[in-house]
Design a protein around this motif. Structure first.
Motif, mmCIF file in Angstrom:
data_model
loop_
_atom_site.group_PDB
_atom_site.id
_atom_site.type_symbol
_atom_site.label_atom_id
_atom_site.label_comp_id
_atom_site.label_asym_id
_atom_site.label_seq_id
_atom_site.Cartn_x
_atom_site.Cartn_y
_atom_site.Cartn_z
ATOM 1 N N ASN A 157 -1.078 -11.889 -7.190
ATOM 2 C CA ASN A 157 -0.850 -10.764 -6.283
ATOM 3 C C ASN A 157 -1.845 -10.786 -5.124
ATOM 4 N N SER A 161 -0.768 -11.396 -1.078
ATOM 5 C CA SER A 161 -0.700 -10.015 -0.582
ATOM 6 C C SER A 161 0.049 -9.899 0.737
ATOM 7 N N LEU A 165 6.003 -6.966 -1.437
ATOM 8 C CA LEU A 165 6.268 -5.580 -1.040
ATOM 9 C C LEU A 165 6.597 -4.769 -2.281
ATOM 10 N N TYR A 166 5.882 -3.688 -2.456
ATOM 11 C CA TYR A 166 6.123 -2.777 -3.561
ATOM 12 C C TYR A 166 6.820 -1.522 -3.043
ATOM 13 N N ILE A 170 4.372 -0.718 2.608
ATOM 14 C CA ILE A 170 3.298 -1.697 2.434
ATOM 15 C C ILE A 170 2.058 -1.016 1.867
ATOM 16 N N PHE A 173 0.770 -1.246 -1.865
ATOM 17 C CA PHE A 173 0.085 -2.414 -2.422
ATOM 18 C C PHE A 173 -1.243 -2.012 -3.045
ATOM 19 N N ASN A 174 -1.533 -2.655 -4.171
ATOM 20 C CA ASN A 174 -2.809 -2.477 -4.840
ATOM 21 C C ASN A 174 -3.185 -3.809 -5.473
ATOM 22 N N ALA A 180 0.188 -1.068 -8.468
ATOM 23 C CA ALA A 180 1.134 -1.210 -7.361
ATOM 24 C C ALA A 180 2.548 -0.879 -7.812
#
Length: 361
Positions: A157, A161, A165-166, A170, A173-174, A180
């Motif tokens: 991840n 990065s 895309l979660y 954007i 993101f974590n 995330a």
């Protein structure tokens, strides 16, 4: 007069070649497979004529344009630009299976037994290939998603990065994947805005002195990406595009709004439904169901064959009562990565997305 009779070995060989062609064609990924570096799933058959247990796909980055060109005021000797290059190694493995037919069900002839199991084995081989492609798309540095540890997922991840895309934002993101995924709320289902965002991510992804992930090019200079999605996200996007299809396209068999077609198109992206891409379960915010989606450009995956599919027969026949037929091939399927094996390995041609999937109500 003696007539020529084709031997069983020759008949089996002819059947083998047809079997291989048919089961690949039946795969929904087939239209995206080819031997060119422009293909989304690049096929390498080099090992079918050579010995070896792996094949390396060369990767060549773009030369740096930001530093400018030589205008003749300085020597070019000693100021040449290095050509970025790398390679992804695909390991070859055995894929095989079989079925048994007894003498009460089929004539006791190897050729007849092979034909008896032909359709079932063709379908099974197709499913194995499809499942391995899906597993490669979701893999974490070569490890299937389900088998990867939390630390391995987090490492992938962090390195990717710029191409993940979660949900719809954007900002979701974590560095920790579980966090995330937990940022994805139930209403962040796949829609046209998200498709466009995935495309922009691909275009802006960090590459080796390049201009983002390379799209598939067709015609003279038309570019496109392909987004592979499961049934839930596909259904959600189709609903989101309903008005656009109603306003901009004819009403009839060519309009996805009125048909069960497995492809949509938006903002230069082909969206392809692959029902076998399964969700991750209720890992989203407040237990929201989450599904992975994969935006692919050129050379997203590599498929290497060392031996194309051949039929096999069972030697132990219980005194001629049972006759087994099977298939066997040597191949490998992997998601192509730059700096394969390193902690900062990047997916070469894939943007991974995770979206909520609406309920079936």
């Amino acid at each position: 007069m003696a007539e020529t009779i084709i031997s069983q070995a020759n008949r089996a060989k002819q059947w083998d070649a047809e079997f291989f062609k048919e089961y690949v064609r039946a795969n929904r990924f087939k239209r995206y497979m080819g031997t060119s570096t422009n293909d989304i799933i690049q096929v390498k058959n080099n090992l079918t004529k050579k010995k070896g247990d792996a094949i390396t796909i060369p990767l060549v980055g773009a030369l740096d344009a930001d530093s400018g060109y030589n205008d003749g005021s300085t020597n070019l000797v000693g100021n040449e630009k290095a050509l970025p290059n790398d390679g992804h190694r695909i390991q070859i493995g055995v894929v095989r299976d079989a079925t048994v037919v007894n003498v009460e069900e089929e004539q006791a002839s190897p050729f007849d037994v092979r034909n008896a199991g032909r359709d079932a084995l063709k379908t099974l081989a197709m499913r194995y290939l499809r499942n391995d492609i899906i597993a490669a798309l979701g893999s974490v540095n070569g490890i299937p998603w389900a088998d990867a540890t939390a630390a391995q997922r987090n490492t992938w991840n962090a390195a990717n990065s710029d191409r993940v895309l979660y949900g719809a934002d954007i900002g979701n993101f974590n560095a920790t994947v579980s966090t995330a995924l937990g940022n994805i709320t139930a209403e962040q289902t796949l829609n046209k805005a998200m498709v466009s965002k995935l495309k922009r991510i691909a275009q802006n992804a960090v590459t080796v002195n390049g201009d983002g992930i390379r799209p598939y090019v067709y015609g003279e200079d038309e570019e496109t990406f392909v987004l592979f999605v499961g049934t839930g996200p596909y259904r959600d996007l189709k609903l989101d595009l309903a008005q656009e299809h109603a306003d901009a396209r004819e009403r009839g068999r060519n309009n996805p709004l009125f048909t069960g077609t497995t492809s949509l198109y938006w903002d230069g992206v082909v969206i392809r439904e692959i029902p076998e891409i399964l969700g991750l379960g209720g890992v989203g915010g407040e237990g929201a169901q989450v599904s992975p989606i994969y935006l692919c450009g050129a050379q997203a995956l590599g498929v290497a064959w060392a031996m194309t599919t051949k039929t096999t027969t069972r030697k132990e026949d219980d005194y001629g009562f049972r006759h087994g037929v099977g298939f066997m091939e040597l191949r490998g399927i992997e998601k192509i990565q730059w700096r394969q094996g390193e902690s900062d390995a990047k997916d070469w041609g894939v943007v991974s997305g995770f979206v909520a999937a609406a309920s079936d109500e």
